[in-house]
Write a protein that holds these residues in place. Structure first.
Motif, PDB file in Angstrom:
ATOM      1  N   GLN A   1      11.601   9.590  -4.761  1.00 45.56           N
ATOM      2  CA  GLN A   1      11.136   9.369  -3.396  1.00 45.56           C
ATOM      3  C   GLN A   1       9.694   9.852  -3.279  1.00 45.56           C
ATOM      4  N   LEU A   2       8.873   9.064  -2.596  1.00 44.07           N
ATOM      5  CA  LEU A   2       7.477   9.443  -2.420  1.00 44.07           C
ATOM      6  C   LEU A   2       7.384  10.641  -1.482  1.00 44.07           C
ATOM      7  N   PRO A   3       6.614  11.636  -1.866  1.00 45.03           N
ATOM      8  CA  PRO A   3       6.492  12.818  -1.005  1.00 45.03           C
ATOM      9  C   PRO A   3       5.617  12.528   0.209  1.00 45.03           C
ATOM     10  N   ASN A   4       5.826  13.292   1.261  1.00 39.60           N
ATOM     11  CA  ASN A   4       4.923  13.237   2.409  1.00 39.60           C
ATOM     12  C   ASN A   4       3.667  14.006   2.036  1.00 39.60           C
ATOM     13  N   MET A   5       2.545  13.376   2.224  1.00 41.66           N
ATOM     14  CA  MET A   5       1.273  14.001   1.867  1.00 41.66           C
ATOM     15  C   MET A   5       0.732  14.791   3.056  1.00 41.66           C
ATOM     16  N   PRO A   6       0.081  15.914   2.790  1.00 41.52           N
ATOM     17  CA  PRO A   6      -0.528  16.681   3.884  1.00 41.52           C
ATOM     18  C   PRO A   6      -1.732  15.932   4.460  1.00 41.52           C
ATOM     19  N   SER A   7      -2.182  16.349   5.614  1.00 43.25           N
ATOM     20  CA  SER A   7      -3.322  15.676   6.251  1.00 43.25           C
ATOM     21  C   SER A   7      -4.578  15.746   5.382  1.00 43.25           C
ATOM     22  N   ALA A   8      -4.683  16.761   4.540  1.00 39.27           N
ATOM     23  CA  ALA A   8      -5.844  16.875   3.645  1.00 39.27           C
ATOM     24  C   ALA A   8      -5.952  15.678   2.706  1.00 39.27           C
ATOM     25  N   ALA A   9      -4.848  15.017   2.456  1.00 36.78           N
ATOM     26  CA  ALA A   9      -4.863  13.861   1.550  1.00 36.78           C
ATOM     27  C   ALA A   9      -5.598  12.673   2.154  1.00 36.78           C
ATOM     28  N   SER A  10      -5.614  12.566   3.459  1.00 36.67           N
ATOM     29  CA  SER A  10      -6.236  11.393   4.081  1.00 36.67           C
ATOM     30  C   SER A  10      -7.585  11.680   4.732  1.00 36.67           C
ATOM     31  N   GLN A  11      -8.013  12.923   4.749  1.00 34.53           N
ATOM     32  CA  GLN A  11      -9.316  13.275   5.320  1.00 34.53           C
ATOM     33  C   GLN A  11     -10.397  13.043   4.271  1.00 34.53           C
ATOM     34  N   ALA A  12     -11.275  12.076   4.506  1.00 35.58           N
ATOM     35  CA  ALA A  12     -12.292  11.713   3.518  1.00 35.58           C
ATOM     36  C   ALA A  12     -13.425  12.733   3.474  1.00 35.58           C
ATOM     37  N   TYR A  13     -13.828  13.054   2.257  1.00 29.86           N
ATOM     38  CA  TYR A  13     -15.005  13.879   1.992  1.00 29.86           C
ATOM     39  C   TYR A  13     -15.850  13.106   1.003  1.00 29.86           C
ATOM     40  N   GLY A  14     -17.096  12.915   1.291  1.00 31.19           N
ATOM     41  CA  GLY A  14     -17.944  12.177   0.359  1.00 31.19           C
ATOM     42  C   GLY A  14     -18.988  11.376   1.098  1.00 31.19           C
ATOM     43  N   CYS A  15     -19.191  10.151   0.641  1.00 30.97           N
ATOM     44  CA  CYS A  15     -20.253   9.291   1.163  1.00 30.97           C
ATOM     45  C   CYS A  15     -19.653   8.087   1.872  1.00 30.97           C
ATOM     46  N   ASN A  16     -20.190   7.769   3.043  1.00 27.78           N
ATOM     47  CA  ASN A  16     -19.732   6.587   3.772  1.00 27.78           C
ATOM     48  C   ASN A  16     -20.044   5.316   2.995  1.00 27.78           C
TER      49      ASN A  16
ATOM     50  N   LEU B   1       0.853  -1.185   0.000  1.00 28.75           N
ATOM     51  CA  LEU B   1       0.000   0.000   0.000  1.00 28.75           C
ATOM     52  C   LEU B   1       0.892   1.239   0.000  1.00 28.75           C
ATOM     53  N   ILE B   2       0.791   2.016  -1.060  1.00 30.19           N
ATOM     54  CA  ILE B   2       1.588   3.233  -1.201  1.00 30.19           C
ATOM     55  C   ILE B   2       0.789   4.455  -0.754  1.00 30.19           C
ATOM     56  N   TYR B   3      -0.496   4.468  -1.110  1.00 25.92           N
ATOM     57  CA  TYR B   3      -1.323   5.642  -0.825  1.00 25.92           C
ATOM     58  C   TYR B   3      -2.770   5.218  -0.661  1.00 25.92           C
ATOM     59  N   ARG B   4      -3.446   5.838   0.293  1.00 25.59           N
ATOM     60  CA  ARG B   4      -4.893   5.726   0.449  1.00 25.59           C
ATOM     61  C   ARG B   4      -5.397   7.103   0.820  1.00 25.59           C
ATOM     62  N   GLY B   5      -6.297   7.629   0.023  1.00 25.99           N
ATOM     63  CA  GLY B   5      -6.826   8.934   0.385  1.00 25.99           C
ATOM     64  C   GLY B   5      -7.593   9.614  -0.724  1.00 25.99           C
ATOM     65  N   ASN B   6      -7.675  10.914  -0.573  1.00 20.61           N
ATOM     66  CA  ASN B   6      -8.443  11.755  -1.486  1.00 20.61           C
ATOM     67  C   ASN B   6      -7.737  11.941  -2.816  1.00 20.61           C
ATOM     68  N   TYR B   7      -8.514  12.394  -3.771  1.00 21.38           N
ATOM     69  CA  TYR B   7      -7.962  12.771  -5.066  1.00 21.38           C
ATOM     70  C   TYR B   7      -7.460  14.208  -5.048  1.00 21.38           C
TER      71      TYR B   7
END
Length: 194
Positions: free
Chosen positions: A168-183, A136-142
């Motif tokens: 090298q993979l960049p460090n993603m900001p917290s906005a990348a992992s905060q879900a917006y949408g539908c459960n 798993l490299i990334y999980r999060g928002n678009y």
């Protein structure tokens, strides 16, 4: 009496419009609530899922009834056009929503019972999961913007460019992992279609 009726009708119409706006727009500007039984999954997790694929994989968690997923569709299509020769794409749709899925994307479809979402810590749509060699490299928002309009925060694109260019993979900001949408729901059946 007539004036009171007019005030009532105008007030009712105003409140109805506000309720519709909340339902269709404003509530999706708030972060998606995290389920009480949510188990966070860190990048770096290894899985045997999709091990037969040599290229990096992008799993697009999609709900055809979710307004945020719909807003995101043109962006994910452009991402697919750009990377389709070097990345394997899958649309992941919950079993409960498969009847509403009308081949929105030009890539493979996976119908999920919640097990794939749970494996990667996905609890909302739209979300992206990027895997390489079972990791798993990334999980999060678009994007940090609801309509995928902020070019500086095309998170999966940033990750994919780094992966494909052996950077090298960049460090993603917290906005990348905060879900917006539908459960997501998670009581469905797992089926894969070619």
């Amino acid at each position: 009496m007539r004036k009171g009726l007019i005030i009532f009708i105008v007030t009712f119409c105003f409140l109805a419009i506000c309720a519709l706006l909340w339902k269709e727009y404003f509530r999706y500007s708030l972060p998606t609530s995290v389920p009480s039984n949510y188990k966070f999954v860190n990048a770096g997790l290894y899985t045997s899922l999709f091990k037969e694929y040599k290229d990096p994989i992008l799993l697009h968690f999609f709900n055809p009834k979710c307004p945020c997923s719909k807003f995101n569709s043109s962006y994910i299509q452009s991402l697919h056009r750009r990377y389709k020769d070097r990345i394997t794409f899958f649309a992941v749709v919950e079993q409960a929503h498969i009847k509403d899925y009308k081949d929105q994307f030009d890539f493979k479809l996976i119908t999920d019972d919640g097990s794939i979402a749970d494996t990667f810590g996905v609890y909302a749509t739209p979300q992206a999961v990027i895997l390489k060699d079972g990791k798993l490299i990334y999980r999060g928002n678009y994007n940090k913007a609801r309509f995928c309009t902020d070019k500086d925060t095309y998170f999966p694109e940033i990750i994919l460019d780094s992966l494909l260019n052996n950077k090298q993979l960049p460090n993603m900001p917290s906005a990348a992992s905060q879900a917006y949408g539908c459960n997501l729901n998670s009581d469905l059946n797992f089926i894969t279609t070619p």
